[in-house]
Design a protein around this motif. Structure first.
Motif, PDB file in Angstrom:
ATOM      1  N   HIS A 291     -13.220  -2.656 -11.838  1.00  0.00           N
ATOM      2  CA  HIS A 291     -13.287  -1.633 -10.802  1.00  0.00           C
ATOM      3  C   HIS A 291     -12.004  -1.682  -9.972  1.00  0.00           C
ATOM      4  CE1 HIS A 291     -17.479  -0.561 -11.521  1.00  0.00           C
ATOM      5  NE2 HIS A 291     -17.746  -1.844 -11.630  1.00  0.00           N
ATOM      6  N   GLN A 292     -11.590  -0.521  -9.521  1.00  0.00           N
ATOM      7  CA  GLN A 292     -10.333  -0.392  -8.791  1.00  0.00           C
ATOM      8  C   GLN A 292     -10.466  -0.904  -7.357  1.00  0.00           C
ATOM      9  OE1 GLN A 292      -7.059   3.019  -9.332  1.00  0.00           O
ATOM     10  NE2 GLN A 292      -8.890   3.756  -8.341  1.00  0.00           N
ATOM     11  N   LEU A 293      -9.467  -1.619  -6.890  1.00  0.00           N
ATOM     12  CA  LEU A 293      -9.399  -2.071  -5.502  1.00  0.00           C
ATOM     13  C   LEU A 293      -8.125  -1.535  -4.876  1.00  0.00           C
ATOM     14  CD1 LEU A 293     -10.382  -5.863  -5.889  1.00  0.00           C
ATOM     15  CD2 LEU A 293     -11.900  -3.932  -5.388  1.00  0.00           C
ATOM     16  N   PHE A 294      -8.262  -0.875  -3.725  1.00  0.00           N
ATOM     17  CA  PHE A 294      -7.099  -0.395  -2.980  1.00  0.00           C
ATOM     18  C   PHE A 294      -6.751  -1.420  -1.907  1.00  0.00           C
ATOM     19  CE2 PHE A 294      -8.920   3.429  -4.779  1.00  0.00           C
ATOM     20  CZ  PHE A 294      -7.799   4.127  -5.212  1.00  0.00           C
ATOM     21  N   VAL A 295      -5.524  -1.872  -1.929  1.00  0.00           N
ATOM     22  CA  VAL A 295      -5.061  -2.900  -0.997  1.00  0.00           C
ATOM     23  C   VAL A 295      -4.306  -2.184   0.124  1.00  0.00           C
ATOM     24  CG1 VAL A 295      -3.778  -5.056  -0.778  1.00  0.00           C
ATOM     25  CG2 VAL A 295      -4.896  -4.471  -2.954  1.00  0.00           C
ATOM     26  N   GLU A 296      -4.961  -2.048   1.280  1.00  0.00           N
ATOM     27  CA  GLU A 296      -4.474  -1.163   2.339  1.00  0.00           C
ATOM     28  C   GLU A 296      -4.035  -1.944   3.573  1.00  0.00           C
ATOM     29  OE1 GLU A 296      -7.456   2.528   1.107  1.00  0.00           O
ATOM     30  OE2 GLU A 296      -7.924   1.321   2.866  1.00  0.00           O
ATOM     31  N   PRO A 297      -2.774  -1.782   3.987  1.00  0.00           N
ATOM     32  CA  PRO A 297      -2.317  -2.440   5.218  1.00  0.00           C
ATOM     33  C   PRO A 297      -3.031  -1.872   6.436  1.00  0.00           C
ATOM     34  CG  PRO A 297      -0.657  -0.895   4.414  1.00  0.00           C
ATOM     35  CD  PRO A 297      -1.726  -0.958   3.370  1.00  0.00           C
ATOM     36  N   GLU A 298      -3.281  -2.726   7.432  1.00  0.00           N
ATOM     37  CA  GLU A 298      -4.012  -2.310   8.639  1.00  0.00           C
ATOM     38  C   GLU A 298      -3.098  -1.721   9.715  1.00  0.00           C
ATOM     39  OE1 GLU A 298      -7.402  -3.213   9.870  1.00  0.00           O
ATOM     40  OE2 GLU A 298      -8.150  -3.743   7.901  1.00  0.00           O
ATOM     41  N   GLY A 299      -1.783  -1.772   9.484  1.00  0.00           N
ATOM     42  CA  GLY A 299      -0.885  -1.223  10.492  1.00  0.00           C
ATOM     43  C   GLY A 299       0.564  -1.481  10.150  1.00  0.00           C
ATOM     44  N   TRP A 300       1.451  -0.997  11.033  1.00  0.00           N
ATOM     45  CA  TRP A 300       2.888  -1.152  10.818  1.00  0.00           C
ATOM     46  C   TRP A 300       3.313  -2.621  10.849  1.00  0.00           C
ATOM     47  CZ3 TRP A 300       5.483   2.518   8.702  1.00  0.00           C
ATOM     48  CH2 TRP A 300       5.237   3.858   9.004  1.00  0.00           C
ATOM     49  N   ASN A 301       2.798  -3.374  11.799  1.00  0.00           N
ATOM     50  CA  ASN A 301       3.341  -4.704  12.069  1.00  0.00           C
ATOM     51  C   ASN A 301       2.388  -5.852  11.743  1.00  0.00           C
ATOM     52  OD1 ASN A 301       5.789  -3.577  13.184  1.00  0.00           O
ATOM     53  ND2 ASN A 301       4.587  -3.026  15.005  1.00  0.00           N
ATOM     54  N   THR A 302       1.110  -5.591  11.611  1.00  0.00           N
ATOM     55  CA  THR A 302       0.156  -6.664  11.332  1.00  0.00           C
ATOM     56  C   THR A 302       0.191  -7.069   9.857  1.00  0.00           C
ATOM     57  OG1 THR A 302      -2.174  -7.307  11.459  1.00  0.00           O
ATOM     58  CG2 THR A 302      -1.719  -5.019  10.925  1.00  0.00           C
ATOM     59  N   VAL A 303      -0.210  -8.306   9.587  1.00  0.00           N
ATOM     60  CA  VAL A 303      -0.301  -8.767   8.190  1.00  0.00           C
ATOM     61  C   VAL A 303      -1.716  -8.598   7.655  1.00  0.00           C
ATOM     62  CG1 VAL A 303       1.583 -10.417   8.457  1.00  0.00           C
ATOM     63  CG2 VAL A 303      -0.778 -11.173   8.864  1.00  0.00           C
ATOM     64  N   GLU A 304      -2.637  -8.134   8.498  1.00  0.00           N
ATOM     65  CA  GLU A 304      -4.029  -7.968   8.059  1.00  0.00           C
ATOM     66  C   GLU A 304      -4.129  -6.847   7.035  1.00  0.00           C
ATOM     67  OE1 GLU A 304      -8.531  -7.555   9.999  1.00  0.00           O
ATOM     68  OE2 GLU A 304      -6.758  -7.540  11.287  1.00  0.00           O
ATOM     69  N   VAL A 305      -4.931  -7.085   5.996  1.00  0.00           N
ATOM     70  CA  VAL A 305      -5.075  -6.143   4.888  1.00  0.00           C
ATOM     71  C   VAL A 305      -6.557  -5.869   4.646  1.00  0.00           C
ATOM     72  CG1 VAL A 305      -4.806  -5.897   2.379  1.00  0.00           C
ATOM     73  CG2 VAL A 305      -2.900  -6.723   3.758  1.00  0.00           C
TER      74      VAL A 305
END
Length: 622
Positions: A291-305
């Protein structure tokens, strides 16, 4: 301590923020009450706005004068127009958002909204007198009075969070549940139910190997949500990535099924059909090995995904072990595990089309309390509840959007007429007039209505008029201007279209299916016209859509007009369906429970047959 307000909005999620902004901007003295002023308009799940049909809703909210489109534009990190390979009825804008900036921008816009006050506390109950709501009661016992109340409690009403075999009360991670309101509403005669939703783990982007994933960039020429001139398209964008689960991942997840609240009976309520958890996906689609997983950044500067596609309530150790076998996630570090949440909702058949409750006057419900899922669906209900609360207490006619006028109209009509037993999500397929309800023309459909009641300002209205007058003028130019074979054939042959043998009108040539907007603007005459009249790309695009799809648009408009005739056939408020003996028993029960306002609405109720509608028409002398 508090004076009397015109409108009190309970809850500051997407529905509550739009409701408060709408009521205040229309001139009502408004109070927004929330348990946490630090989490206004929090993106509880994925950091994105828009998507299939949802993007159309955000455009509609913006066209009405709401804030969601502006906030989304100002805090976007990537823009995509989905479904561009299909017809314009399917085009759907979507942005990845900076989660922290999104919430901050919403708060700043609300703080700069006249007539709007804020208060941080839990609301435990309502003050109801003679069948009419007159205020709210806080956890501290403070009574705040108002002429209308809008409840937008989201997932907080008796919220219960599940992670494996652990469960605890909460409205979302790190925040407590809201108690008291459900019990009081049930005592007042409301029917309540339970639903569930879920969210995936948040992980540390520094621990991921993006070289093993596929890059997902934004559009080369990004657009924006808002029709207003206050926002601009992105000039640079963040990358998203895609990776996949595997049979090994699935086997690890299955090992934890006996500890899963979904499978061991701890969760009884129904979750969203179209956004299932990862354990639900591998259980329901056992033939799929990935199944496909989209790896999406939470913002411009944060490292949270955000790991889109891995929503789960499995034990945290199972989540961690399984995710570490996903390609690119071999060394992943968790910020927090995924979880499921159960919460109370109220079947929306208990509402009028204005979103006012049938049982208690001047009380409105909006958002997930009505059984919907998604920021966009919630926000659209919020703006309509805020508008109608203001109009009601100021003795003005309500604003009710029809199914051929807006996706918002489809959403509300579906909820009121059909109800929902699972979290309702909007799709383009739910709209029978989706060629009319495109993302590009929401301003044309709705800004005049918002301007008439004072929600959309004059600059918006003038901008909309200018856009469509210039678009119509360009369309007329195509109809009146000829193009020679010498001018057209090089482009036609290049696009695999039959060459011309004689001069013809541009309108006819440009109507060919092989010719698109990028080809049209290559014609020297068109290029000169656009430059001379300084036409924006959206004006040219609007003319192209009208040119290519005029036949489909006209057909849907004719069908919508037929529906309108049924909409005009009103059913008296006190009509006794049981005295119409020829109606089926099911029809009598459903019609009495839902109390449709028109014959058209009655025809859309599940269990009411065409024969029942014919009988009603005859009985009412039609």
């Amino acid at each position: 301590m508090f004076s009397t307000y015109d409108v009190i909005v309970v809850g500051a999620g997407h529905a509550g923020c739009e409701a408060a902004a709408a009521a205040a901007n229309l001139g009502s003295k408004t109070l927004l009450v929330t348990m946490s002023l630090q989490n206004i308009a929090q993106m509880s799940c994925n950091p994105a706005m828009g998507g299939i049909a949802k993007g159309q809703i955000v455009r509609e909210i913006d066209a009405l004068g709401g804030y969601s489109g502006i906030v989304s534009d100002k805090t976007a990190i990537q823009f995509k127009m989905l479904n561009k390979s299909k017809g314009p009825a399917m085009w759907s804008p979507r942005v990845q958002s900076d989660r922290m900036r999104f919430s901050e921008e919403w708060r700043l816009m609300l703080e700069n909204t006249p007539n709007l006050d804020f208060y941080q506390e839990m609301i435990r109950g309502l003050i109801v007198k003679n069948g009419k709501v007159v205020g709210v009661r806080t956890a501290l016992g403070i009574e705040i009075h108002a002429k209308a109340v809008v409840l937008t409690n989201g997932t907080f009403l008796n919220g219960l969070i599940h992670i494996g075999e652990k469960q605890y009360g909460g409205g979302r991670a790190g925040e407590s549940a809201a108690t008291g309101i459900t019990e009081e509403l049930v005592q007042l005669g409301f029917e309540a139910g339970r639903m569930k939703t879920g969210t995936p783990p948040r992980v540390d982007g520094r621990s991921l190997d993006y070289s093993k994933m596929r890059e997902e960039p934004g559009d080369d020429h990004p657009d924006k949500f808002s029709y207003a001139a206050v926002t601009r398209p992105l000039t640079h964008q963040k990358l998203c990535h895609v990776t996949y689960t595997s049979p090994e991942v699935h086997n690890i997840l299955r090992e934890g099924f006996d500890r899963s609240p979904m499978f061991n009976g701890r969760i009884q309520s129904i979750g969203p059909r179209y956004c299932p958890s990862i354990e639900d996906k591998i259980n329901r689609f056992a033939d799929k090995d990935r199944h496909q997983l989209f790896v999406e950044p939470e913002g411009w500067n944060t490292v949270e995904v955000y790991v889109n596609g891995f929503s789960t309530s499995l034990p945290e150790d199972v989540q961690f072990k399984a995710l570490r076998t996903v390609e690119g996630f071999e060394n992943v570090k968790f910020f927090r595990p995924g979880y499921a949440i159960e919460y109370d909702y109220f079947p929306p058949t208990q509402l009028k089309h204005t979103l006012e409750t049938k049982l208690v006057e001047n009380l409105y419900f909006a958002g997930q309390i009505n059984g919907t899922t998604g920021y966009e669906e919630a926000a659209s209900q919020g703006i309509m509840a805020g508008i109608n609360a203001h109009l009601k207490i100021h003795d003005q006619d309500p604003m009710i959007l029809k199914r051929d006028e807006a996706y918002i109209g489809v959403l509300i009509d579906d909820l009121i007429t059909k109800g929902t037993e699972e979290p309702y999500r909007m799709f383009t397929s739910r709209a029978e007039y989706r060629t009319l309800l495109r993302q590009d023309n929401a301003d044309f459909r709705l800004t005049p209505k918002a301007y008439a009641i004072g929600l959309a300002d004059e600059s918006r209205y003038v901008r909309m008029q200018e856009k469509y007058s210039k678009s119509d003028a360009l369309l007329d130019y195509f109809k009146e201007t000829s193009v020679t074979p010498e001018e057209a054939n090089p482009i036609l042959i290049e696009k695999g279209s039959s060459p011309m043998t004689q001069t013809d009108r541009m309108f006819k040539v440009f109507s060919r299916p092989q010719i698109d907007l990028s080809d049209i603007v290559r014609f020297e005459k068109v290029k000169t016209y656009i430059e001379t009249h300084q036409l924006d790309p959206e004006i040219v695009e609007q003319a192209e859509i009208q040119l290519k799809y005029s036949g489909y648009i006209e057909k849907e408009r004719n069908n919508a007009e037929k529906l309108t005739r049924l909409e005009e056939m009103k059913i008296p408020d006190d009509f006794d369906f049981y005295k119409v003996h020829s109606l089926s028993i099911e029809a009598k029960q459903k019609l009495t429970a839902i109390r449709p306002v028109t014959i058209s609405q009655a025809s859309r109720i599940s269990g009411v047959s065409p024969a029942d509608i014919s009988i009603l028409l005859i009985y009412m002398g039609r």
